[in-house]
Scaffold this motif. Structure first.
Motif, PDB file in Angstrom:
ATOM      1  N   PRO A   1       0.814  -1.221   0.000  1.00  0.00           N
ATOM      2  CA  PRO A   1       0.000   0.000   0.000  1.00  0.00           C
ATOM      3  C   PRO A   1       0.842   1.262   0.000  1.00  0.00           C
ATOM      4  CG  PRO A   1      -0.850  -1.601   1.583  1.00  0.00           C
ATOM      5  CD  PRO A   1       0.453  -2.139   1.086  1.00  0.00           C
ATOM      6  N   GLU A   2       1.983   1.243   0.693  1.00  0.00           N
ATOM      7  CA  GLU A   2       2.835   2.428   0.731  1.00  0.00           C
ATOM      8  C   GLU A   2       3.391   2.778  -0.635  1.00  0.00           C
ATOM      9  OE1 GLU A   2       5.431   0.945   3.910  1.00  0.00           O
ATOM     10  OE2 GLU A   2       5.085   2.874   4.884  1.00  0.00           O
ATOM     11  N   CYS A   3       3.482   1.781  -1.520  1.00  0.00           N
ATOM     12  CA  CYS A   3       4.036   2.007  -2.849  1.00  0.00           C
ATOM     13  C   CYS A   3       2.947   2.021  -3.916  1.00  0.00           C
ATOM     14  CB  CYS A   3       5.080   0.930  -3.172  1.00  0.00           C
ATOM     15  SG  CYS A   3       6.083   1.296  -4.626  1.00  0.00           S
ATOM     16  N   SER A   4       1.699   2.214  -3.508  1.00  0.00           N
ATOM     17  CA  SER A   4       0.635   2.336  -4.501  1.00  0.00           C
ATOM     18  C   SER A   4       0.827   3.625  -5.288  1.00  0.00           C
ATOM     19  CB  SER A   4      -0.727   2.347  -3.809  1.00  0.00           C
ATOM     20  OG  SER A   4      -0.899   3.554  -3.085  1.00  0.00           O
ATOM     21  N   PRO A   5       0.365   3.673  -6.534  1.00  0.00           N
ATOM     22  CA  PRO A   5       0.506   4.911  -7.306  1.00  0.00           C
ATOM     23  C   PRO A   5      -0.139   6.102  -6.602  1.00  0.00           C
ATOM     24  CG  PRO A   5      -0.151   3.099  -8.735  1.00  0.00           C
ATOM     25  CD  PRO A   5      -0.226   2.584  -7.332  1.00  0.00           C
ATOM     26  N   GLU A   6      -1.271   5.862  -5.944  1.00  0.00           N
ATOM     27  CA  GLU A   6      -1.953   6.963  -5.261  1.00  0.00           C
ATOM     28  C   GLU A   6      -1.123   7.487  -4.091  1.00  0.00           C
ATOM     29  OE1 GLU A   6      -4.690   4.680  -7.646  1.00  0.00           O
ATOM     30  OE2 GLU A   6      -3.330   4.063  -6.055  1.00  0.00           O
ATOM     31  N   ARG A   7      -0.521   6.583  -3.317  1.00  0.00           N
ATOM     32  CA  ARG A   7       0.276   7.006  -2.172  1.00  0.00           C
ATOM     33  C   ARG A   7       1.513   7.786  -2.634  1.00  0.00           C
ATOM     34  NH1 ARG A   7      -0.803   8.559   2.393  1.00  0.00           N
ATOM     35  NH2 ARG A   7       0.590  10.247   1.795  1.00  0.00           N
TER      36      ARG A   7
ATOM     37  N   PRO B   1     -10.228  11.758  -9.676  1.00  0.00           N
ATOM     38  CA  PRO B   1     -11.301  10.836  -9.278  1.00  0.00           C
ATOM     39  C   PRO B   1     -11.091   9.408  -9.756  1.00  0.00           C
ATOM     40  CG  PRO B   1     -12.207  12.891 -10.133  1.00  0.00           C
ATOM     41  CD  PRO B   1     -10.738  12.930 -10.402  1.00  0.00           C
ATOM     42  N   HIS B   2     -10.480   9.247 -10.910  1.00  0.00           N
ATOM     43  CA  HIS B   2     -10.305   7.900 -11.461  1.00  0.00           C
ATOM     44  C   HIS B   2      -9.139   7.151 -10.825  1.00  0.00           C
ATOM     45  CE1 HIS B   2      -6.904   9.574 -13.662  1.00  0.00           C
ATOM     46  NE2 HIS B   2      -7.710  10.557 -14.058  1.00  0.00           N
ATOM     47  N   GLY B   3      -8.330   7.830 -10.016  1.00  0.00           N
ATOM     48  CA  GLY B   3      -7.155   7.178  -9.447  1.00  0.00           C
ATOM     49  C   GLY B   3      -6.133   6.867 -10.520  1.00  0.00           C
ATOM     50  N   PHE B   4      -5.256   5.920 -10.222  1.00  0.00           N
ATOM     51  CA  PHE B   4      -4.213   5.543 -11.171  1.00  0.00           C
ATOM     52  C   PHE B   4      -4.172   4.031 -11.283  1.00  0.00           C
ATOM     53  CE2 PHE B   4      -2.553   9.499  -9.182  1.00  0.00           C
ATOM     54  CZ  PHE B   4      -2.664  10.309 -10.300  1.00  0.00           C
ATOM     55  N   GLY B   5      -4.042   3.562 -12.522  1.00  0.00           N
ATOM     56  CA  GLY B   5      -3.985   2.124 -12.746  1.00  0.00           C
ATOM     57  C   GLY B   5      -2.590   1.555 -12.696  1.00  0.00           C
ATOM     58  N   SER B   6      -1.575   2.409 -12.682  1.00  0.00           N
ATOM     59  CA  SER B   6      -0.209   1.919 -12.708  1.00  0.00           C
ATOM     60  C   SER B   6       0.706   3.005 -12.176  1.00  0.00           C
ATOM     61  CB  SER B   6       0.206   1.547 -14.138  1.00  0.00           C
ATOM     62  OG  SER B   6       0.276   2.719 -14.948  1.00  0.00           O
ATOM     63  N   LEU B   7       1.931   2.627 -11.897  1.00  0.00           N
ATOM     64  CA  LEU B   7       2.922   3.610 -11.486  1.00  0.00           C
ATOM     65  C   LEU B   7       3.163   4.625 -12.591  1.00  0.00           C
ATOM     66  CD1 LEU B   7       5.536   1.302  -9.720  1.00  0.00           C
ATOM     67  CD2 LEU B   7       3.924   2.868  -8.630  1.00  0.00           C
ATOM     68  N   TRP B   8       3.214   4.142 -13.845  1.00  0.00           N
ATOM     69  CA  TRP B   8       3.469   5.074 -14.936  1.00  0.00           C
ATOM     70  C   TRP B   8       2.333   6.078 -15.085  1.00  0.00           C
ATOM     71  CZ3 TRP B   8       6.601   7.788 -17.498  1.00  0.00           C
ATOM     72  CH2 TRP B   8       6.164   8.494 -18.607  1.00  0.00           C
TER      73      TRP B   8
END
Length: 618
Positions: A257-263, A278-285
């Protein structure tokens, strides 16, 4: 527009649409245009001829699921051979909008227009619909409307011909002359390579390409250790099977969780930065690309890369992420026009490596560990993690070693541990420096400890600055001696006396027994800049006067003999030299300084961080 030979017509079975050339072998179109590519061949021809019909195959798409409202309606076609046409060029993401509105053109292939035709439109607003589309409306009440055959067409600026997006849908009713555009920066979420081609204000194409490769490498490492799911991560629905390198990015799973794209995004923009989309992120990129293309703070993306580096086990990749966007150095130049807060320059003779260890707030065995390096007053975070107590030491040691990359070649290093009060007597100076070096950390570089609670107190930091200002003026440092038989004195009175009359305090006993801990706390509350004590030895439990053979008394005598007349700002170096002598001593009896602890704190040498502060608990 007349010379834009990169406009493409796409045929897939009975379906016809548009597309546009972005490299010598890659064409972009809508996923629904090539929905039947698994059973029907795909052929590409170009608006102005010259290349004939070129076979192609789908190599990537955004995961479109077959419904009009599904996101990811993007397909990337790879031609069977390179073409000699010049690819399309992209505008910056904001160029599609303006007041007055910008005139936009789309080149499509509706029925009875095999050679193609133009439609004039404008963007209604820069607001995204469902985090994915921009609404298009007709430029005028007459002219060519968007219709089947325009899907996948590049939307270009009429005055420059540069691409700002792609037509993805038209109104179902012919009376409503509007449609939808997939903006270029949204397309880059689904095909990361496209981000290299789209201009962004702060970073050029090679820098973005390098970041993309680094982030994708980090993502692959995460996927290699992530839990396996039974559902396939390839394409769904009618867009055809996705090849191995074309998995929709929104199916990727971060490792922690600490390395989620959102975090990582929130850490990069800080508490006052733009909120999560609002859509968040699907990947780090996709998070990195959002920072590049839609966040105005130019330092946010390097902070993202630095924070991501902390979760990468590969040392070379971690170093490369931390050094981005400059591939040849990890150092960050100090900001210009840094104000001088103290007349003396002595506060800046040290280049500290700061190791802060604090309770995480999520359990008694978890700690927040943050390692930073200072160049002048500029602080760069090397690593910040929430860790169980048994992982604190190896993590801190590894990041300390990496922090040296941030220091200038001639810098005087100082390793400073900020510890909870109950840990101030910890043996951090005796930690083995690394897995392949058993020598004590305190013999490698000057090492001091500081009190976490005091560092967070505005009042005590202010008093410390006053003490150092007096010492910098040339005043002799006043050493107050607390022998082991003095543990019964009044704590409040000692605080007041020390605040008025002492710059250094020497203890003859470690802060273990209750009485000594109270006096230790009194000294901390008095904002004494320097405190010294033996980590082991007499416990301060004498009840019979002043024993002549007390090791604590002998320790204080030696302390006064060696350090009393030295400038306090140089004490870390002198104590380091004493530790080197003690560690190398071959005598049967331990050297008197073999367990010497030094608490030393100058707020000007270790100022609070500017800008980059985050909480890894999240």
């Amino acid at each position: 527009m007349s010379s834009a030979s990169w406009h493409a017509r796409i045929n897939c079975g009975r379906d016809t649409g548009a597309g546009f050339l972005v490299t010598e072998r890659h064409v972009l179109t809508c996923a629904h245009v090539v929905a039947h590519s698994d059973t029907a061949p795909v052929a590409v021809s170009f608006a102005h001829g010259g290349e004939g019909e070129v076979p192609a195959r789908v190599i990537a798409h955004g995961g479109w699921d077959g419904r009009d409202t599904d996101p990811g309606d993007l397909a990337v076609l790879e031609l069977d051979r390179p073409v000699s046409l010049k690819p399309a060029e992209f505008a910056t993401p904001s160029d599609a909008y303006g007041d007055p509105p910008r005139r936009l053109l789309a080149y499509g292939f509706p029925k009875r227009y095999d050679e193609g035709t133009l439609a004039e439109y404008r963007a209604t607003a820069d607001q995204l619909i469902a985090g994915e589309w921009v609404q298009l409306e007709a430029w005028a009440a007459h002219g060519q409307p968007l219709a089947p055959g325009f899907s996948g067409a590049a939307v270009t600026l009429a005055d420059t011909g540069r691409v700002v997006g792609m037509v993805s849908a038209a109104a179902r009713s012919p009376e409503i002359r509007n449609g939808r555009m997939l903006p270029a920066q949204i397309m880059a979420r689904y095909w990361p390579r496209l981000g290299d081609l789209i201009p962004t204000p702060e970073y050029d194409q090679p820098q973005k390409e390098r970041l993309r490769h680094l982030v994708e490498a980090a993502e692959r490492l995460q996927e290699a250790t992530a839990p396996r799911h039974s559902a396939p991560s390839g394409a769904r629905g009618t867009a055809g099977p996705a090849p191995t390198n074309a998995q929709p990015s929104h199916n990727r799973t971060p490792r922690t969780p600490e390395c989620s794209p959102e975090r990582l995004y929130l850490d990069a923009v800080g508490p006052l930065g733009p909120p999560l989309p609002p859509h968040g992120f699907g990947s780090l990129w996709s998070a990195a690309w959002y920072l590049l293309s839609e966040v105005t703070d130019p330092s946010a993306t390097p902070r993202f890369a630095t924070r991501l580096a902390d979760f990468v086990d590969d040392t070379r990749l971690r170093s490369a992420l931390r050094s981005w966007p400059h591939p040849h150095t990890n150092r960050s130049p100090a900001p210009a026009n840094t104000p001088a807060t103290r007349a003396s320059s002595t506060a800046h003779t040290w280049s500290p490596i700061l190791v802060e260890i604090a309770p995480s707030g999520s359990g008694n065995r978890d700690f927040l560990v943050e390692v930073s390096a200072y160049n002048d007053r500029h602080r760069r975070v090397v690593g910040s993690r929430r860790l169980p107590v048994d992982r604190v030491r190896p993590y801190a040691l590894q990041r300390i070693d990496e922090a040296y990359h941030e220091l200038e070649p001639g810098a005087r290093e100082l390793i400073a541990f900020v510890l909870p009060r109950r840990w101030l007597n910890a043996d951090v100076a005796r930690w083995k420096r690394s897995a392949d070096d058993d020598s004590p950390l305190g013999s490698f570089a000057p090492l001091v400890v500081m009190d976490l609670e005091r560092r967070r107190s505005g009042g005590l930091q202010h008093k410390l600055r006053q003490k150092w200002r007096s010492l910098d003026s040339g005043s002799a440092a006043r050493l107050h001696r607390i022998d082991c038989w003095a543990v019964g004195q009044d704590q409040v009175k000692l605080t007041i006396d020390l605040r008025r009359d002492a710059d250094m305090v020497g203890f003859g006993t470690p802060p273990r027994a209750d009485g000594v801990r109270r006096l230790f706390q009194a000294s901390l509350n008095a904002a004494v800049p320097v405190m010294l004590w033996p980590r082991s030895g007499c416990r301060g439990e004498h009840q019979c006067g002043r024993p002549a053979d007390c090791p604590g008394s002998e320790f204080l005598d030696r302390l006064a003999e060696h350090l009393a007349d030295l400038p306090p700002h140089e004490l870390p170096q002198y104590v380091h030299e004493l530790r080197e002598t003690a560690y190398a001593s071959g005598t049967a009896e331990p050297h008197w300084a073999h367990d010497l602890a030094l608490l030393w704190e100058d707020p000007e040498c270790l100022p609070d961080p500017v800008g980059y502060a985050h909480n890894p608990v999240g």
